[in-house]
Design a protein around this motif. Sequence first.
Motif, mmCIF file in Angstrom:
data_model
loop_
_atom_site.group_PDB
_atom_site.id
_atom_site.type_symbol
_atom_site.label_atom_id
_atom_site.label_comp_id
_atom_site.label_asym_id
_atom_site.label_seq_id
_atom_site.Cartn_x
_atom_site.Cartn_y
_atom_site.Cartn_z
ATOM 1 N N VAL A 69 -55.395 -45.439 -18.006
ATOM 2 C CA VAL A 69 -54.446 -44.982 -17.003
ATOM 3 C C VAL A 69 -53.628 -46.170 -16.545
ATOM 4 O O VAL A 69 -54.188 -47.196 -16.128
ATOM 5 C CB VAL A 69 -55.162 -44.332 -15.809
ATOM 6 N N VAL A 70 -52.325 -46.081 -16.651
ATOM 7 C CA VAL A 70 -51.430 -47.154 -16.260
ATOM 8 C C VAL A 70 -50.982 -46.906 -14.848
ATOM 9 O O VAL A 70 -50.411 -45.865 -14.537
ATOM 10 C CB VAL A 70 -50.208 -47.200 -17.212
ATOM 11 N N ARG A 78 -40.224 -44.045 -13.962
ATOM 12 C CA ARG A 78 -40.287 -45.243 -13.134
ATOM 13 C C ARG A 78 -41.558 -46.039 -13.398
ATOM 14 O O ARG A 78 -41.527 -47.252 -13.576
ATOM 15 C CB ARG A 78 -40.210 -44.868 -11.652
ATOM 16 N N VAL A 79 -42.697 -45.353 -13.439
ATOM 17 C CA VAL A 79 -43.959 -46.034 -13.692
ATOM 18 C C VAL A 79 -43.982 -46.630 -15.095
ATOM 19 O O VAL A 79 -44.414 -47.766 -15.301
ATOM 20 C CB VAL A 79 -45.142 -45.068 -13.483
ATOM 21 N N THR A 80 -43.488 -45.868 -16.068
ATOM 22 C CA THR A 80 -43.490 -46.348 -17.447
ATOM 23 C C THR A 80 -42.584 -47.561 -17.605
ATOM 24 O O THR A 80 -42.943 -48.535 -18.279
ATOM 25 C CB THR A 80 -43.045 -45.229 -18.396
ATOM 26 N N GLY A 81 -41.421 -47.521 -16.986
ATOM 27 C CA GLY A 81 -40.505 -48.653 -17.081
ATOM 28 C C GLY A 81 -41.055 -49.917 -16.452
ATOM 29 O O GLY A 81 -40.734 -51.033 -16.894
ATOM 30 N N GLU A 82 -41.882 -49.777 -15.424
ATOM 31 C CA GLU A 82 -42.449 -50.948 -14.768
ATOM 32 C C GLU A 82 -43.637 -51.526 -15.527
ATOM 33 O O GLU A 82 -43.891 -52.730 -15.456
ATOM 34 C CB GLU A 82 -42.887 -50.582 -13.346
ATOM 35 N N THR A 106 -35.627 -26.586 -16.175
ATOM 36 C CA THR A 106 -35.437 -26.660 -14.727
ATOM 37 C C THR A 106 -35.150 -28.074 -14.229
ATOM 38 O O THR A 106 -34.849 -28.248 -13.054
ATOM 39 C CB THR A 106 -36.673 -26.115 -14.000
ATOM 40 N N THR A 107 -35.241 -29.067 -15.087
ATOM 41 C CA THR A 107 -34.943 -30.443 -14.685
ATOM 42 C C THR A 107 -33.434 -30.630 -14.584
ATOM 43 O O THR A 107 -32.705 -30.349 -15.539
ATOM 44 C CB THR A 107 -35.530 -31.440 -15.696
ATOM 45 N N ARG A 108 -32.973 -31.110 -13.451
ATOM 46 C CA ARG A 108 -31.536 -31.262 -13.217
ATOM 47 C C ARG A 108 -31.004 -32.550 -13.847
ATOM 48 O O ARG A 108 -31.762 -33.484 -14.140
ATOM 49 C CB ARG A 108 -31.235 -31.253 -11.718
ATOM 50 N N ILE A 109 -29.680 -32.582 -14.022
ATOM 51 C CA ILE A 109 -29.028 -33.754 -14.601
ATOM 52 C C ILE A 109 -29.238 -34.976 -13.714
ATOM 53 O O ILE A 109 -29.454 -36.094 -14.210
ATOM 54 C CB ILE A 109 -27.528 -33.487 -14.803
ATOM 55 N N THR A 110 -29.191 -34.799 -12.407
ATOM 56 C CA THR A 110 -29.388 -35.938 -11.504
ATOM 57 C C THR A 110 -30.784 -36.532 -11.662
ATOM 58 O O THR A 110 -30.956 -37.755 -11.587
ATOM 59 C CB THR A 110 -29.171 -35.483 -10.050
ATOM 60 N N GLU A 111 -31.780 -35.688 -11.884
ATOM 61 C CA GLU A 111 -33.129 -36.190 -12.089
ATOM 62 C C GLU A 111 -33.242 -36.934 -13.417
ATOM 63 O O GLU A 111 -33.943 -37.961 -13.505
ATOM 64 C CB GLU A 111 -34.123 -35.037 -12.027
ATOM 65 N N LEU A 112 -32.581 -36.439 -14.447
ATOM 66 C CA LEU A 112 -32.597 -37.130 -15.734
ATOM 67 C C LEU A 112 -31.892 -38.476 -15.649
ATOM 68 O O LEU A 112 -32.353 -39.467 -16.233
ATOM 69 C CB LEU A 112 -31.948 -36.254 -16.809
ATOM 70 N N ARG A 113 -30.780 -38.527 -14.929
ATOM 71 C CA ARG A 113 -30.074 -39.806 -14.774
ATOM 72 C C ARG A 113 -30.919 -40.794 -13.982
ATOM 73 O O ARG A 113 -30.942 -41.991 -14.291
ATOM 74 C CB ARG A 113 -28.731 -39.577 -14.094
ATOM 75 N N ALA A 114 -31.603 -40.314 -12.951
ATOM 76 C CA ALA A 114 -32.488 -41.199 -12.192
ATOM 77 C C ALA A 114 -33.635 -41.700 -13.054
ATOM 78 O O ALA A 114 -34.050 -42.858 -12.955
ATOM 79 C CB ALA A 114 -33.020 -40.476 -10.958
ATOM 80 N N ALA A 115 -34.153 -40.835 -13.923
ATOM 81 C CA ALA A 115 -35.231 -41.260 -14.830
ATOM 82 C C ALA A 115 -34.733 -42.293 -15.823
ATOM 83 O O ALA A 115 -35.425 -43.281 -16.109
ATOM 84 C CB ALA A 115 -35.799 -40.039 -15.553
ATOM 85 N N ALA A 116 -33.531 -42.096 -16.367
ATOM 86 C CA ALA A 116 -32.980 -43.071 -17.313
ATOM 87 C C ALA A 116 -32.695 -44.401 -16.642
ATOM 88 O O ALA A 116 -32.879 -45.471 -17.236
ATOM 89 C CB ALA A 116 -31.711 -42.509 -17.955
ATOM 90 N N ALA A 117 -32.249 -44.356 -15.378
ATOM 91 C CA ALA A 117 -31.952 -45.601 -14.655
ATOM 92 C C ALA A 117 -33.204 -46.376 -14.291
ATOM 93 O O ALA A 117 -33.125 -47.551 -13.939
ATOM 94 C CB ALA A 117 -31.156 -45.283 -13.384
ATOM 95 N N ALA A 118 -34.370 -45.737 -14.362
ATOM 96 C CA ALA A 118 -35.609 -46.427 -14.017
ATOM 97 C C ALA A 118 -36.052 -47.401 -15.099
ATOM 98 O O ALA A 118 -36.902 -48.256 -14.836
ATOM 99 C CB ALA A 118 -36.722 -45.398 -13.760
ATOM 100 N N PHE A 119 -35.506 -47.299 -16.301
ATOM 101 C CA PHE A 119 -35.871 -48.214 -17.372
ATOM 102 C C PHE A 119 -35.025 -49.485 -17.292
ATOM 103 O O PHE A 119 -33.930 -49.479 -16.719
ATOM 104 C CB PHE A 119 -35.680 -47.548 -18.731
#
Length: 493
Positions: free
Chosen positions: A5-6, A415-419, A434-447
């Motif tokens: 578990v990371v 976010r956790v994976t990128g860190e 059901t995942t919104r575009i804003t959530e996907l962009r936030a996930a991509a920005a976490a890397f």
Amino acid sequence: MTSPVVRPEAKSKGRKKDSRGRSSRSGPGRGPGTVRDRSRAAGDSRSENLFATGTQGLTNARTRLVGNRTGPGADLVVLLARIWRAIAAAARAVYRAASSVVTPLGWVMLGVAPAALVAGYLLGWIELVAVGYAVVVLLCLAALYVVGRNAFTIQLDLPHVRVAVGDEASGRVTIANPTRRRVLGVVVEVPIGAGLAEINLPGLRGKDSHSDTFSVPTARRGLVPVGPVRTVRGDPVGLARRELDWTGVVELFVHPRTIGIPSTSTGLIRDLEGNPTRDLSSSDISFHALREYLPGDERRHIHWKSTAKAGSYMVRQFEETRRSHLVIALSLANADFATEDEFELAVSVAASLGVRAIRDAREVTVVVSERTPDFASRKTLAVKSLSTLTRSRLLDELSTVDYDETALQITDVARVTGEQVDGISVAFLVVGSTTRITELRAAAAAFPPGVEAVAIVCDPESIPGMRRVADMTILTVGYLEDLQKSLAKSVTA
């Protein structure tokens, strides 16, 4: 074996949480617009850390009981609920142990016998007394029927312990009589997941054996426990029954369906077998240009012909080549999926990507959401890393994953994976409709910068397609077969 578990650090720099628990990055010119917002943003670090790891946007047993409230009262309610759950679990275990021997009719007779005897003696009814003693005799005979053990031996065998969804799977039960005397026929029960298979095995003479086969359903992905094979002994009336286990439990892995992906489909970044990157290096295999010698440069990189012409030492400069590190992040949050079919498609997509990367001997990391315990007062910001040692190990672990309301959504997973994962070159984010575009962009920005983020939206009711949003590629697949075409199209683009 328990998968590692990371876990992230307690607090991440430059990242805040919104009201739904999604992470976002703060930057210049994007601060709060009101005095109240600015004062809230300038609050102490303790309240910010509490908000970052609280239960906002999370639904578990604790939030259903007390919501987001804290304090002694809320803790007391949670403690009472946990005690009640433990008592209920113990009561169910006792009931299962008792009901495995005494049938429902037997329980009724156990109540009828003392009631008939007491009522018969008190009221002077000889008939009730006779009924009571008759029931007692039946109960004693039923107890005698369940005493003892048969002399034969039983074995359970599964030819294949790993199959794909929809493939045929079967098992075999073999009964042998090692003694010289004849044994009577017996009914054998084989638990198969939530179902049960009954096999009537005939009587056997001394030293004889008999085998019979049964089928195992594989319509759904998962881990199907088969066994233990047991025989049932009971009285003819059906007051008691005794189950004898003869074998252990054999686990059958029903793997998710996968599709073959060409090796070039996952090559969204240059690697050692392809083109170099734009990063410059003093030592590599792809020549870029010449520059003047600097202290610390290796002499073996000096270009002597250019040195003779220029009158000063000139050394070779190279473009850095890098081996791609693929990350496949699968969300297990039911908020990211509209239906179970979407989730099953997402598991198949993640499995297909992981199998292709393992076959190509690429460095790959497959992570899924971690769940928050039922009575936890903080959200568990962690991801579970699946084994990618072999293709079978990865598919085995993907066979057991399931979505849950307490699992982290894709933004927190990214976010956790990128860190925690180093050297990421390509990140595949597998989600539902059901995942919104804003959530996907936030996930991509976490890397980290330079990571190629590819979001794969699994929606069986949509038309396959590809679009580019900012620095992220979004692929929509309606069927598993669309994955191959969509990835090929994205590489070409």
